[in-house]
Motif scaffolding. Structure first.
Motif, PDB file in Angstrom:
ATOM      1  N   LEU A  67     -51.327  98.042  16.684  1.00 39.10           N
ATOM      2  CA  LEU A  67     -52.067  98.307  17.913  1.00 39.10           C
ATOM      3  C   LEU A  67     -51.512  99.521  18.654  1.00 39.10           C
ATOM      4  CD1 LEU A  67     -52.289  94.615  19.177  1.00 39.10           C
ATOM      5  CD2 LEU A  67     -54.007  95.885  17.883  1.00 39.10           C
ATOM      6  N   ASN A  68     -52.378 100.145  19.448  1.00 39.77           N
ATOM      7  CA  ASN A  68     -52.002 101.290  20.272  1.00 39.77           C
ATOM      8  C   ASN A  68     -52.273 100.986  21.738  1.00 39.77           C
ATOM      9  OD1 ASN A  68     -51.272 103.160  18.106  1.00 39.77           O
ATOM     10  ND2 ASN A  68     -53.459 103.156  17.612  1.00 39.77           N
ATOM     11  N   ASN A  69     -51.654 101.768  22.610  1.00 39.79           N
ATOM     12  CA  ASN A  69     -51.883 101.618  24.047  1.00 39.79           C
ATOM     13  C   ASN A  69     -53.369 101.660  24.360  1.00 39.79           C
ATOM     14  OD1 ASN A  69     -50.130 101.099  26.147  1.00 39.79           O
ATOM     15  ND2 ASN A  69     -49.098 103.066  25.959  1.00 39.79           N
ATOM     16  N   GLY A  70     -53.836 100.701  25.186  1.00 38.82           N
ATOM     17  CA  GLY A  70     -55.218 100.734  25.644  1.00 38.82           C
ATOM     18  C   GLY A  70     -56.222 100.071  24.725  1.00 38.82           C
ATOM     19  N   ASP A  71     -55.793  99.577  23.549  1.00 39.98           N
ATOM     20  CA  ASP A  71     -56.726  98.905  22.638  1.00 39.98           C
ATOM     21  C   ASP A  71     -57.270  97.627  23.263  1.00 39.98           C
ATOM     22  OD1 ASP A  71     -56.519 100.780  20.649  1.00 39.98           O
ATOM     23  OD2 ASP A  71     -55.093  99.651  19.423  1.00 39.98           O
ATOM     24  N   SER A  72     -58.528  97.326  22.919  1.00 40.24           N
ATOM     25  CA  SER A  72     -59.139  96.050  23.305  1.00 40.24           C
ATOM     26  C   SER A  72     -59.282  95.218  22.037  1.00 40.24           C
ATOM     27  CB  SER A  72     -60.507  96.288  23.949  1.00 40.24           C
ATOM     28  OG  SER A  72     -61.098  95.057  24.310  1.00 40.24           O
ATOM     29  N   ILE A  73     -58.726  93.993  22.038  1.00 40.55           N
ATOM     30  CA  ILE A  73     -58.628  93.217  20.800  1.00 40.55           C
ATOM     31  C   ILE A  73     -59.322  91.865  20.932  1.00 40.55           C
ATOM     32  CG2 ILE A  73     -57.041  92.205  19.099  1.00 40.55           C
ATOM     33  CD1 ILE A  73     -55.497  94.579  21.432  1.00 40.55           C
ATOM     34  N   GLU A  74     -60.030  91.506  19.890  1.00 36.55           N
ATOM     35  CA  GLU A  74     -60.618  90.173  19.767  1.00 36.55           C
ATOM     36  C   GLU A  74     -60.093  89.553  18.481  1.00 36.55           C
ATOM     37  OE1 GLU A  74     -65.025  88.075  19.245  1.00 36.55           O
ATOM     38  OE2 GLU A  74     -64.864  90.188  19.841  1.00 36.55           O
ATOM     39  N   VAL A  75     -59.609  88.310  18.542  1.00 38.59           N
ATOM     40  CA  VAL A  75     -59.015  87.639  17.384  1.00 38.59           C
ATOM     41  C   VAL A  75     -60.065  86.799  16.677  1.00 38.59           C
ATOM     42  CG1 VAL A  75     -57.253  86.000  16.616  1.00 38.59           C
ATOM     43  CG2 VAL A  75     -56.758  87.577  18.489  1.00 38.59           C
ATOM     44  N   VAL A  76     -60.112  86.914  15.350  1.00 35.20           N
ATOM     45  CA  VAL A  76     -61.005  86.091  14.525  1.00 35.20           C
ATOM     46  C   VAL A  76     -60.155  85.024  13.838  1.00 35.20           C
ATOM     47  CG1 VAL A  76     -62.679  86.069  12.634  1.00 35.20           C
ATOM     48  CG2 VAL A  76     -62.506  88.080  14.145  1.00 35.20           C
ATOM     49  N   THR A  77     -60.535  83.747  13.981  1.00 37.79           N
ATOM     50  CA  THR A  77     -59.730  82.646  13.426  1.00 37.79           C
ATOM     51  C   THR A  77     -60.528  81.813  12.440  1.00 37.79           C
ATOM     52  OG1 THR A  77     -60.344  81.134  15.223  1.00 37.79           O
ATOM     53  CG2 THR A  77     -58.374  82.480  15.544  1.00 37.79           C
ATOM     54  N   SER A  78     -59.794  81.008  11.666  1.00 34.69           N
ATOM     55  CA  SER A  78     -60.404  80.056  10.735  1.00 34.69           C
ATOM     56  C   SER A  78     -59.558  78.791  10.719  1.00 34.69           C
ATOM     57  CB  SER A  78     -60.471  80.643   9.320  1.00 34.69           C
ATOM     58  OG  SER A  78     -60.779  79.623   8.375  1.00 34.69           O
ATOM     59  N   PRO A  79     -60.193  77.600  10.789  1.00 38.94           N
ATOM     60  CA  PRO A  79     -59.411  76.354  10.773  1.00 38.94           C
ATOM     61  C   PRO A  79     -58.671  76.134   9.460  1.00 38.94           C
ATOM     62  CG  PRO A  79     -61.777  75.908  10.641  1.00 38.94           C
ATOM     63  CD  PRO A  79     -61.637  77.350  10.947  1.00 38.94           C
ATOM     64  N   ALA A  80     -59.085  76.851   8.403  1.00 39.93           N
ATOM     65  CA  ALA A  80     -58.438  76.687   7.097  1.00 39.93           C
ATOM     66  C   ALA A  80     -57.193  77.561   6.952  1.00 39.93           C
ATOM     67  CB  ALA A  80     -59.430  77.019   5.980  1.00 39.93           C
ATOM     68  N   GLN A  81     -56.998  78.492   7.875  1.00 39.67           N
ATOM     69  CA  GLN A  81     -55.865  79.425   7.770  1.00 39.67           C
ATOM     70  C   GLN A  81     -54.550  78.739   8.164  1.00 39.67           C
ATOM     71  OE1 GLN A  81     -54.511  81.857   6.384  1.00 39.67           O
ATOM     72  NE2 GLN A  81     -55.117  83.727   7.471  1.00 39.67           N
ATOM     73  N   THR A  82     -53.477  79.073   7.460  1.00 41.91           N
ATOM     74  CA  THR A  82     -52.122  78.608   7.797  1.00 41.91           C
ATOM     75  C   THR A  82     -51.159  79.794   7.689  1.00 41.91           C
ATOM     76  OG1 THR A  82     -51.721  77.959   5.501  1.00 41.91           O
ATOM     77  CG2 THR A  82     -52.507  76.236   7.014  1.00 41.91           C
ATOM     78  N   PRO A  83     -50.017  79.746   8.384  1.00 36.66           N
ATOM     79  CA  PRO A  83     -49.057  80.859   8.317  1.00 36.66           C
ATOM     80  C   PRO A  83     -48.553  81.111   6.900  1.00 36.66           C
ATOM     81  CG  PRO A  83     -48.557  79.453  10.186  1.00 36.66           C
ATOM     82  CD  PRO A  83     -49.616  78.742   9.386  1.00 36.66           C
ATOM     83  N   LYS A  84     -48.398  82.390   6.545  1.00 34.48           N
ATOM     84  CA  LYS A  84     -47.928  82.795   5.212  1.00 34.48           C
ATOM     85  C   LYS A  84     -46.570  83.494   5.356  1.00 34.48           C
ATOM     86  CE  LYS A  84     -51.925  81.632   3.327  1.00 34.48           C
ATOM     87  NZ  LYS A  84     -52.564  81.102   4.554  1.00 34.48           N
ATOM     88  N   ARG A  85     -45.744  83.387   4.306  1.00 32.04           N
ATOM     89  CA  ARG A  85     -44.408  83.979   4.356  1.00 32.04           C
ATOM     90  C   ARG A  85     -44.475  85.505   4.484  1.00 32.04           C
ATOM     91  NH1 ARG A  85     -39.520  82.404   4.126  1.00 32.04           N
ATOM     92  NH2 ARG A  85     -40.148  80.260   3.730  1.00 32.04           N
ATOM     93  N   ASP A  86     -45.468  86.148   3.867  1.00 30.93           N
ATOM     94  CA  ASP A  86     -45.528  87.614   3.933  1.00 30.93           C
ATOM     95  C   ASP A  86     -45.865  88.114   5.341  1.00 30.93           C
ATOM     96  OD1 ASP A  86     -48.290  86.649   3.499  1.00 30.93           O
ATOM     97  OD2 ASP A  86     -48.783  88.788   3.436  1.00 30.93           O
ATOM     98  N   TRP A  87     -46.310  87.222   6.222  1.00 32.38           N
ATOM     99  CA  TRP A  87     -46.565  87.623   7.609  1.00 32.38           C
ATOM    100  C   TRP A  87     -45.284  88.138   8.267  1.00 32.38           C
ATOM    101  CZ3 TRP A  87     -50.136  83.409  10.279  1.00 32.38           C
ATOM    102  CH2 TRP A  87     -51.373  83.396   9.630  1.00 32.38           C
ATOM    103  N   LEU A  88     -44.145  87.574   7.868  1.00 34.74           N
ATOM    104  CA  LEU A  88     -42.873  87.975   8.470  1.00 34.74           C
ATOM    105  C   LEU A  88     -42.542  89.442   8.207  1.00 34.74           C
ATOM    106  CD1 LEU A  88     -40.738  84.840   7.532  1.00 34.74           C
ATOM    107  CD2 LEU A  88     -41.552  85.451   9.820  1.00 34.74           C
ATOM    108  N   SER A  89     -43.156  90.034   7.175  1.00 32.28           N
ATOM    109  CA  SER A  89     -42.829  91.419   6.810  1.00 32.28           C
ATOM    110  C   SER A  89     -43.493  92.440   7.726  1.00 32.28           C
ATOM    111  CB  SER A  89     -43.247  91.692   5.357  1.00 32.28           C
ATOM    112  OG  SER A  89     -44.662  91.606   5.213  1.00 32.28           O
ATOM    113  N   PHE A  90     -44.501  92.018   8.537  1.00 29.56           N
ATOM    114  CA  PHE A  90     -45.162  93.029   9.365  1.00 29.56           C
ATOM    115  C   PHE A  90     -45.294  92.668  10.844  1.00 29.56           C
ATOM    116  CE2 PHE A  90     -48.631  90.558   7.363  1.00 29.56           C
ATOM    117  CZ  PHE A  90     -49.355  90.155   8.466  1.00 29.56           C
TER     118      PHE A  90
END
Length: 737
Positions: free
Chosen positions: A454-477
């Protein structure tokens, strides 16, 4: 104030000078009868020597006054906090009661003293920075920001007195603590001047060679640097004067710590760092003209020198969370050198230097109010205990040093994140459930993946799914501590559930096959297979990487081999026994270890994983079998500090090294019997050294030998090692763990 016998003449003069300076600095906030009340309370206390010298010989009353001056002049604390700081030690020593403080001054003063006492209690319980007490320490800070500020002032005072510390170990502990805790806190609170001094002093004690190397280089280049700064400033000054602006412009050399950080980050030596200084333009502007004057100065400077648009920072439009306001630009100056220029007003400069002190002054905020955002950040960093203490420390330090960006939710709310934050960080900042179920995002109306930065001033909307769960590779970014902590927590919980299921599965299979495998046998098998933890073993079963039946068969086979080996123990040869040399366990004879707080006579054993000898830097580790003494360089030391920091206690040698310690040396050299003869000759001639056994192998023209010797202490071993390295034909001499 009554004279005390522990004052020298010089200290007495210094104390009264500092005392007058302190009362002068507090003149506006002190009540009329505060000074007489303080004198009345402290008169008997000083006579009791509650402020007596510590074990380093530092006068407690002088340290107290120095700390109070830092808290007042550099941080901006006023009457309530300074009274608590001055009266805290007599309460700690039980010379004055907390009820007496409340009656004489106020409940607010006694409240701060109570919170300081809680912090002191954590230190009294050996609060190492890598212990579980680190959590409690930060929680006590988060209760009251004044406690943090007083502790920062005290640590700066102690760092300035660092040379007076007689023990190198104590100085190193203080410098490490300051580096990990107090410098980041000072940074987060906007106390940049104090933060820079703490960082420089930490580097001075932790890596003196590098500190003085950079300092000497700065002194060598000062003349040419000053000439260049003058060449840059003169034409800018003339142009600014034409506009009628009143200002001060100067060059400021960057701190030694920041230069060292740049050298490491850019992987260059001192000569490779070009931005050793920054130019600062401080404008004398009326409040209503501050921003317009700054932008006018910006326009003049960028007309004269080509700016680098990628390195512009606008903290005028949106100040940092700690109140910092300034314009930062990098321009191409004379001789085609990039130069950083900071543009701000006098008010902004004072906030940049003194942080909260100036913020309270200009905003009219009383010291007991505000800072809710900061305290919320501290609490957020401590939300879960799933991280190891060392992990928490690193995340705490990294997160607090980050610069900030400001982004918007779909409803237009402003959210503050660290530079480098991703869509996933944003999702976790809103709520941990939203973060855990995040599958993508929309930034400024465009679909982006969760790792989008993200950059300064961005407007963000999050898209979710009930089937999603945290993944180990998330820690890398992910970039924020909150996101990392929540992801780790979710992964650990999922792994624990999976491991429990796999454990039940293998237990059922063992029962169905009617084989006899007890818990110790299974643990030995898991270790032999190379799994770091039992959970890793069960996860391998669950993932199918290890077949259950294969694991059971191998475990039964290993158990049978262990039984067979045990039956043959009496048939082992003497040669095998001699080759397996174990370090001599030491009890309390003439080689005495002082454990923790000057305690002697405590039972302990020397660890066999690193075989410490008298004179080695050591530490104690509290295990179920008692206290084990390890070398600081023990191969298991890092793991013990990371996972079990709360079990580590200080230890050091005392007395004389007269006991015999068995050490095994590994020597590599040319394959020549004459060299081996010379080696044994050197060993036999050395005082307090005796040779116990030799084992020699020859491979490709080299011999590799293990020499078991008995030595009295580490200095004798060091001397012997140097002599062996000097034997012609010897290529390497090393001590086996």
């Amino acid at each position: 104030m009554e004279e005390s016998k522990f004052f020298t003449e010089e200290e007495k003069k210094l104390f009264f000078s500092k005392y007058r300076e302190l009362t002068g600095a507090l003149s506006e906030s002190l009540e009329k009868d505060d000074a007489p009340k303080i004198r009345q309370l402290l008169k008997p206390v000083v006579a009791m020597e509650c402020y007596g010298r510590d074990h380093n010989g530092i006068n407690g009353l002088l340290r107290n006054i120095e700390t109070a001056l830092i808290a007042t002049k550099d941080i901006g604390l006023k009457r309530t906090s300074i009274l608590a700081l001055i009266l805290y030690r007599p309460v700690l020593k039980k010379a004055i009661s907390i009820e007496e403080i409340e009656k004489t001054f106020s409940a607010e003063v006694s409240l701060i003293i109570n919170r300081l006492l809680k912090t002191s209690d954590l230190y009294a319980r050996n609060t190492a920075i890598n212990s579980d007490n680190f959590h409690h320490l930060l929680f006590s800070f988060a209760e009251d920001v004044r406690v943090i500020l007083i502790m920062i002032a005290d640590r700066l005072c102690m760092m300035r007195l660092g040379k007076a510390m007689t023990e190198e170990k104590e100085r190193m502990r203080l410098a490490t603590e300051v580096s990990y805790i107090y410098a980041p806190l000072a940074h987060r609170l906007g106390l940049y001047k104090i933060k820079s001094e703490l960082e420089d002093l930490s580097l001075k004690y932790l890596d003196p060679n590098q500190y003085y190397r950079i300092k000497d280089k700065l002194n060598e280049t000062k003349r040419s640097r000053d000439e260049y700064i003058g060449k840059f400033i003169d034409p800018v000054s003339r142009e600014l004067e034409k506009t009628g602006l009143t200002f001060d412009i100067k060059g400021r050399t960057k701190s030694i710590h920041s230069i060292n950080t740049k050298m490491k980050k850019q992987k260059v030596d001192f000569e490779g760092i070009y931005d050793l200084f920054a130019i600062r333009v401080v404008l004398n502007s009326a409040p209503e003209k501050e921003r317009s004057d700054c932008w006018q100065a910006f326009s003049i400077i960028t007309d004269m020198y080509q700016p680098n648009p990628k390195r512009m920072r606008d903290w005028l439009s949106v100040p940092k969370g700690n109140g910092y306001e300034s314009l930062h630009i990098t321009v191409l100056g004379p001789s085609k050198r990039w130069v950083e220029v900071q543009i701000r007003t006098q008010r902004m400069d004072e906030i940049a230097e003194k942080g909260l002190a100036a913020h309270w002054k200009y905003k009219g905020v009383h010291e007991e109010r505000g800072l809710d955002d900061f305290l919320a950040d501290v609490r957020a960093a401590l939300e879960n205990r799933s991280s190891t203490p060392m992990d928490l420390m690193r995340e705490f330090k990294t997160d607090f040093y980050q610069d900030e960006i400001y982004v918007f939710t779909p409803t237009g709310d402003l959210l503050k994140l660290g530079v480098g934050a991703t869509v996933l960080d944003f999702a976790f900042a809103i709520h941990s459930k939203i973060g855990s179920r995040c599958i993508s995002g929309k930034v400024n109306g465009k679909n982006v993946p969760i790792r989008h930065v993200l950059n300064n001033g961005d407007s963000i909307e999050v898209v979710t799914s009930p089937a999603q769960t945290p993944k180990r590779d998330w820690l890398s970014f992910v970039a924020t501590a909150k996101a990392r902590n929540k992801i780790k927590q979710a992964l650990r919980e999922e792994e624990a559930r999976t491991a429990d299921l796999a454990k039940e599965q293998i237990q059922r299979r063992i029962k169905n096959r009617k084989v006899d495998i007890d818990e110790p046998s299974l643990m030995r098998y898991i270790k032999k297979k190379g799994f770091k933890t039992v959970t890793d073993f069960y996860l391998a079963i669950s993932d199918g990487k290890l077949d259950i039946n294969t694991a059971i068969d191998e475990c039964v086979e290993l158990e049978q081999k262990d039984r067979d080996a045990s039956d043959r123990t009496e048939l082992r040869s003497a040669e095998d026994f001699v080759a397996n040399i174990e370090a001599k366990e030491l009890s309390t004879h003439q080689d005495v270890l002082i454990i923790d707080k000057n305690l002697t006579g405590i039972d302990y054993k020397l660890a066999k994983c690193c075989n410490p000898i008298y004179g080695d830097p050591v530490f104690g580790f509290v295990s179920t079998a008692g206290i084990k003494i390890h070398r600081m360089t023990c191969p298991n030391a890092s793991e013990m500090r990371n996972r079990f920091g709360y079990r580590i206690i200080p230890a050091e040698w005392s007395g004389k090294g007269t006991s015999g310690y068995i050490v095994t040396l590994r020597i590599v050299g040319n394959d020549d019997i004459g060299i081996v003869t010379n080696i044994t000759s050197v060993i036999s001639k050395e005082n307090k050294v005796s040779l116990r056994s030799i084992n020699i192998d020859s491979v490709d023209g080299l011999f590799q030998g293990t020499f078991s010797i008995t030595v009295s202490d580490a200095s004798t071993l060091t001397s012997l090692t140097k002599k062996l390295q000097g034997v012609k034909g010897v290529k390497n001499v090393g001590r086996l763990q």
